[in-house]
Design a protein around this motif. Structure first.
Motif, PDB file in Angstrom:
ATOM      1  N   GLY A  82      42.350  79.092  22.770  1.00  0.00           N
ATOM      2  CA  GLY A  82      42.853  78.391  21.598  1.00  0.00           C
ATOM      3  C   GLY A  82      44.094  79.097  21.097  1.00  0.00           C
ATOM      4  O   GLY A  82      45.023  79.377  21.864  1.00  0.00           O
ATOM      5  N   GLN A  83      44.086  79.442  19.816  1.00  0.00           N
ATOM      6  CA  GLN A  83      45.226  80.158  19.226  1.00  0.00           C
ATOM      7  C   GLN A  83      45.043  81.673  19.256  1.00  0.00           C
ATOM      8  O   GLN A  83      45.904  82.410  18.789  1.00  0.00           O
ATOM      9  N   GLU A  84      43.937  82.114  19.840  1.00  0.00           N
ATOM     10  CA  GLU A  84      43.589  83.531  19.772  1.00  0.00           C
ATOM     11  C   GLU A  84      44.005  84.278  21.042  1.00  0.00           C
ATOM     12  O   GLU A  84      43.746  83.820  22.157  1.00  0.00           O
ATOM     13  N   ALA A  85      44.635  85.432  20.859  1.00  0.00           N
ATOM     14  CA  ALA A  85      44.951  86.312  21.989  1.00  0.00           C
ATOM     15  C   ALA A  85      43.676  87.023  22.430  1.00  0.00           C
ATOM     16  O   ALA A  85      42.867  87.432  21.597  1.00  0.00           O
ATOM     17  N   VAL A  86      43.506  87.157  23.740  1.00  0.00           N
ATOM     18  CA  VAL A  86      42.261  87.712  24.261  1.00  0.00           C
ATOM     19  C   VAL A  86      42.536  88.898  25.175  1.00  0.00           C
ATOM     20  O   VAL A  86      43.545  88.925  25.891  1.00  0.00           O
ATOM     21  N   GLU A  87      41.665  89.874  25.123  1.00  0.00           N
ATOM     22  CA  GLU A  87      41.752  91.074  25.951  1.00  0.00           C
ATOM     23  C   GLU A  87      40.384  91.356  26.552  1.00  0.00           C
ATOM     24  O   GLU A  87      39.350  91.175  25.892  1.00  0.00           O
ATOM     25  N   VAL A  88      40.353  91.775  27.801  1.00  0.00           N
ATOM     26  CA  VAL A  88      39.108  92.182  28.455  1.00  0.00           C
ATOM     27  C   VAL A  88      39.144  93.697  28.654  1.00  0.00           C
ATOM     28  O   VAL A  88      40.115  94.248  29.177  1.00  0.00           O
ATOM     29  N   ILE A  89      38.078  94.369  28.224  1.00  0.00           N
ATOM     30  CA  ILE A  89      37.926  95.812  28.396  1.00  0.00           C
ATOM     31  C   ILE A  89      36.785  96.026  29.388  1.00  0.00           C
ATOM     32  O   ILE A  89      35.674  95.529  29.189  1.00  0.00           O
ATOM     33  N   TYR A  90      37.047  96.773  30.445  1.00  0.00           N
ATOM     34  CA  TYR A  90      36.071  96.930  31.524  1.00  0.00           C
ATOM     35  C   TYR A  90      35.232  98.192  31.331  1.00  0.00           C
ATOM     36  O   TYR A  90      35.725  99.234  30.892  1.00  0.00           O
ATOM     37  N   GLY A  91      33.966  98.068  31.688  1.00  0.00           N
ATOM     38  CA  GLY A  91      33.052  99.204  31.710  1.00  0.00           C
ATOM     39  C   GLY A  91      32.477  99.357  33.101  1.00  0.00           C
ATOM     40  O   GLY A  91      32.123  98.367  33.742  1.00  0.00           O
ATOM     41  N   ASP A  92      32.370 100.591  33.588  1.00  0.00           N
ATOM     42  CA  ASP A  92      31.877 100.887  34.932  1.00  0.00           C
ATOM     43  C   ASP A  92      30.415 101.309  34.864  1.00  0.00           C
ATOM     44  O   ASP A  92      30.076 102.312  34.231  1.00  0.00           O
ATOM     45  N   ASP A  93      29.548 100.534  35.551  1.00  0.00           N
ATOM     46  CA  ASP A  93      28.130 100.905  35.548  1.00  0.00           C
ATOM     47  C   ASP A  93      27.783 101.951  36.607  1.00  0.00           C
ATOM     48  O   ASP A  93      26.658 102.443  36.653  1.00  0.00           O
ATOM     49  N   GLU A  94      28.727 102.269  37.468  1.00  0.00           N
ATOM     50  CA  GLU A  94      28.547 103.289  38.509  1.00  0.00           C
ATOM     51  C   GLU A  94      27.324 103.027  39.390  1.00  0.00           C
ATOM     52  O   GLU A  94      26.731 103.945  39.940  1.00  0.00           O
ATOM     53  N   PHE A  95      26.950 101.751  39.513  1.00  0.00           N
ATOM     54  CA  PHE A  95      25.813 101.347  40.358  1.00  0.00           C
ATOM     55  C   PHE A  95      24.531 102.044  39.897  1.00  0.00           C
ATOM     56  O   PHE A  95      23.693 102.437  40.696  1.00  0.00           O
ATOM     57  N   VAL A 132      38.544  87.780  37.030  1.00  0.00           N
ATOM     58  CA  VAL A 132      38.749  87.774  35.585  1.00  0.00           C
ATOM     59  C   VAL A 132      40.237  87.830  35.259  1.00  0.00           C
ATOM     60  O   VAL A 132      40.743  87.073  34.414  1.00  0.00           O
ATOM     61  N   GLU A 133      40.960  88.720  35.942  1.00  0.00           N
ATOM     62  CA  GLU A 133      42.398  88.845  35.688  1.00  0.00           C
ATOM     63  C   GLU A 133      43.130  87.552  36.042  1.00  0.00           C
ATOM     64  O   GLU A 133      44.068  87.143  35.351  1.00  0.00           O
ATOM     65  N   LEU A 134      42.700  86.882  37.111  1.00  0.00           N
ATOM     66  CA  LEU A 134      43.302  85.604  37.479  1.00  0.00           C
ATOM     67  C   LEU A 134      43.014  84.550  36.416  1.00  0.00           C
ATOM     68  O   LEU A 134      43.910  83.778  36.036  1.00  0.00           O
ATOM     69  N   ALA A 135      41.788  84.514  35.940  1.00  0.00           N
ATOM     70  CA  ALA A 135      41.439  83.554  34.888  1.00  0.00           C
ATOM     71  C   ALA A 135      42.261  83.788  33.629  1.00  0.00           C
ATOM     72  O   ALA A 135      42.731  82.832  32.991  1.00  0.00           O
ATOM     73  N   LEU A 136      42.447  85.057  33.264  1.00  0.00           N
ATOM     74  CA  LEU A 136      43.256  85.369  32.083  1.00  0.00           C
ATOM     75  C   LEU A 136      44.696  84.876  32.260  1.00  0.00           C
ATOM     76  O   LEU A 136      45.305  84.347  31.318  1.00  0.00           O
ATOM     77  N   GLU A 137      45.234  85.046  33.459  1.00  0.00           N
ATOM     78  CA  GLU A 137      46.573  84.515  33.734  1.00  0.00           C
ATOM     79  C   GLU A 137      46.599  83.004  33.567  1.00  0.00           C
ATOM     80  O   GLU A 137      47.538  82.435  32.999  1.00  0.00           O
ATOM     81  N   HIS A 138      45.551  82.344  34.067  1.00  0.00           N
ATOM     82  CA  HIS A 138      45.520  80.880  34.045  1.00  0.00           C
ATOM     83  C   HIS A 138      45.378  80.317  32.636  1.00  0.00           C
ATOM     84  O   HIS A 138      45.755  79.164  32.392  1.00  0.00           O
ATOM     85  N   ILE A 139      44.837  81.099  31.709  1.00  0.00           N
ATOM     86  CA  ILE A 139      44.729  80.634  30.321  1.00  0.00           C
ATOM     87  C   ILE A 139      45.787  81.297  29.441  1.00  0.00           C
ATOM     88  O   ILE A 139      45.746  81.175  28.213  1.00  0.00           O
ATOM     89  N   ASP A 140      46.739  81.983  30.096  1.00  0.00           N
ATOM     90  CA  ASP A 140      47.844  82.634  29.390  1.00  0.00           C
ATOM     91  C   ASP A 140      47.331  83.648  28.363  1.00  0.00           C
ATOM     92  O   ASP A 140      47.914  83.829  27.292  1.00  0.00           O
ATOM     93  N   TYR A 141      46.217  84.292  28.680  1.00  0.00           N
ATOM     94  CA  TYR A 141      45.618  85.336  27.840  1.00  0.00           C
ATOM     95  C   TYR A 141      45.307  84.827  26.434  1.00  0.00           C
ATOM     96  O   TYR A 141      45.322  85.586  25.463  1.00  0.00           O
TER      97      TYR A 141
END
Length: 392
Positions: free
Chosen positions: A58-71, A46-55
């Motif tokens: 389109g014209q919108e800035a994007v952020e990913v927030i992670y959640g841990d399911d703890e298995f 995911v972090e690599l993909a965000l780098e590749h699309i320059d975060y």
């Protein structure tokens, strides 16, 4: 006082980061417990993909927030609730485990947000529990083992023993193999999940049954543990072991370090492999190896795809992600460069795609990896699509 100032500064920074993003994506995966090795692969992609699309989408800035399911299904549901209710994410993706997805899906769908599974494909979500806001970018659980069943037919295997964990995905995997395999299943063990790590009883039963092959499904750390015991029982040289989701870039370094050479040449089925020859995949695999020093797994490939899949929808509505009709229409088109190559989205919002033979090989540097082989199932749609009666 200094601690309070630093803490306040950190909170402000966190709020500012969130506020600066036009689009917030929640991503649920396993970030703790031994299964976190899978979650790490997904997050890295995911972090690599965000780098590749320059975060940006389109014209919108994007952020990913992670959640841990703890298995854990309940923990995964709670992580999803935090993303939806506290962080107010615009949509949610991720999910390794089918039981976690099934527990979490109502949280997202009842909030009228889009949910995209980057891995888990339980049969209810493809059939009777399909939903206009739910999409899957990987596969339905039965499909890869259905391809494996067909591969067994091509290998002229007549008798098969089946071993898998007794939870939703394990049940779907076994159903998939049994759906397509034309020989006789001479034995089947559905084992305790996720705690079981001793298969001596099951291995004794396999030895007594004497099948021509064994099918096993154990994702995460359980896979290498099973294969090690299978070898120690003296079975791997006499009864070929076929699997799905066990031999990949996460587990193969462990097998290589342990010197389990009998893994080389093992066959499986998958929709993707690191050496698939298309521009997006070449870019992805090269960049992933350069950044992280290892091959990506299929979990990573699907997670990378998920970001580009979402990007195609955001750009399809010119950044107006509140236009859910438009978002859904764009997602149904699936017009983005996928690492798997060309595919299309089915009526139940699951991919219709090819499944290939995959084999464990050494690369030119001596690293163990997997290589794509012939198509086993072409343009395959999951068997539950006919049960989907989607509204809207």
């Amino acid at each position: 006082m200094l601690k309070r100032i630093v803490g306040a500064t950190a909170i402000v920074a966190c709020i500012s980061t969130s506020a600066s993003a036009d689009i917030k994506i929640g991503f649920v995966t396993t970030l703790t417990t031994p299964a976190a090795v899978i979650g790490r692969d997904m997050r890295d992609a995911v972090e690599l993909a965000l780098e590749h699309i320059d975060y940006r989408m389109g014209q919108e800035a994007v952020e990913v927030i992670y959640g841990d399911d703890e298995f854990n299904a309940q923990k995964g549901k709670q992580a999803t609730e935090r993303l939806v209710l506290r962080d107010n994410v615009d949509l949610v993706t991720g999910y390794i485990w089918s039981n976690v997805l099934l527990a979490s899906a109502p949280v997202v769908l009842n909030a009228d947000k889009i949910l995209i599974s980057a891995n888990a494909g339980p049969s209810p979500m493809a059939g009777r529990r399909c939903h206009r806001n739910f999409f899957n970018i990987s596969w339905q659980n039965d499909q890869t083992p259905m391809a494996l069943g067909e591969l067994l037919n091509q290998e002229s295997i007549q008798t098969l023993y089946v071993v898998a964990p007794n939870y939703v995905a394990g049940q779907n995997m076994v159903a998939g193999v049994e759906r397509s395999f034309t020989g006789e299943v001479v034995g089947k063990d559905m084992t305790v999940w996720p705690s079981q790590r001793d298969w001596s009883a099951e291995l004794s039963k396999i030895k007594a049954a004497g099948p021509e092959a064994v099918f096993m499904f154990y994702p995460g750390p359980a896979g290498p543990a099973f294969v090690k015991q299978y070898q120690q029982a003296g079975l791997i040289e006499t009864i070929p072991l076929f699997s799905v989701y066990t031999f990949d870039s996460i587990s193969l370094p462990l097998f290589q370090d342990a010197g389990i050479d009998s893994v080389l040449g093992s066959k499986m089925t998958q929709f993707w492999a690191p050496d698939m020859d298309n521009e997006q995949n070449r870019k992805f695999v090269a960049a992933f190896r350069d950044k992280y020093g290892r091959y990506p797994s299929f979990y990573a490939a699907q997670s990378y795809d998920s970001i580009f899949f979402i990007k195609s929808a955001v750009e399809g509505v010119n950044g107006n992600i509140q236009d859910l009709d438009g978002m859904r229409a764009a997602l149904r088109k699936a017009e983005f460069p996928s690492v798997r190559g060309t595919f299309r989205m089915g009526s139940n919002h699951f991919p219709i795609q090819n499944f290939y033979e995959r084999r464990v090989v050494r690369d030119t540097e001596g690293n163990w990896t997997t290589s794509v082989g012939p198509v086993v199932l072409e343009n395959h749609q999951d068997p539950y699509a006919s049960e989907c009666e989607m509204e809207g």
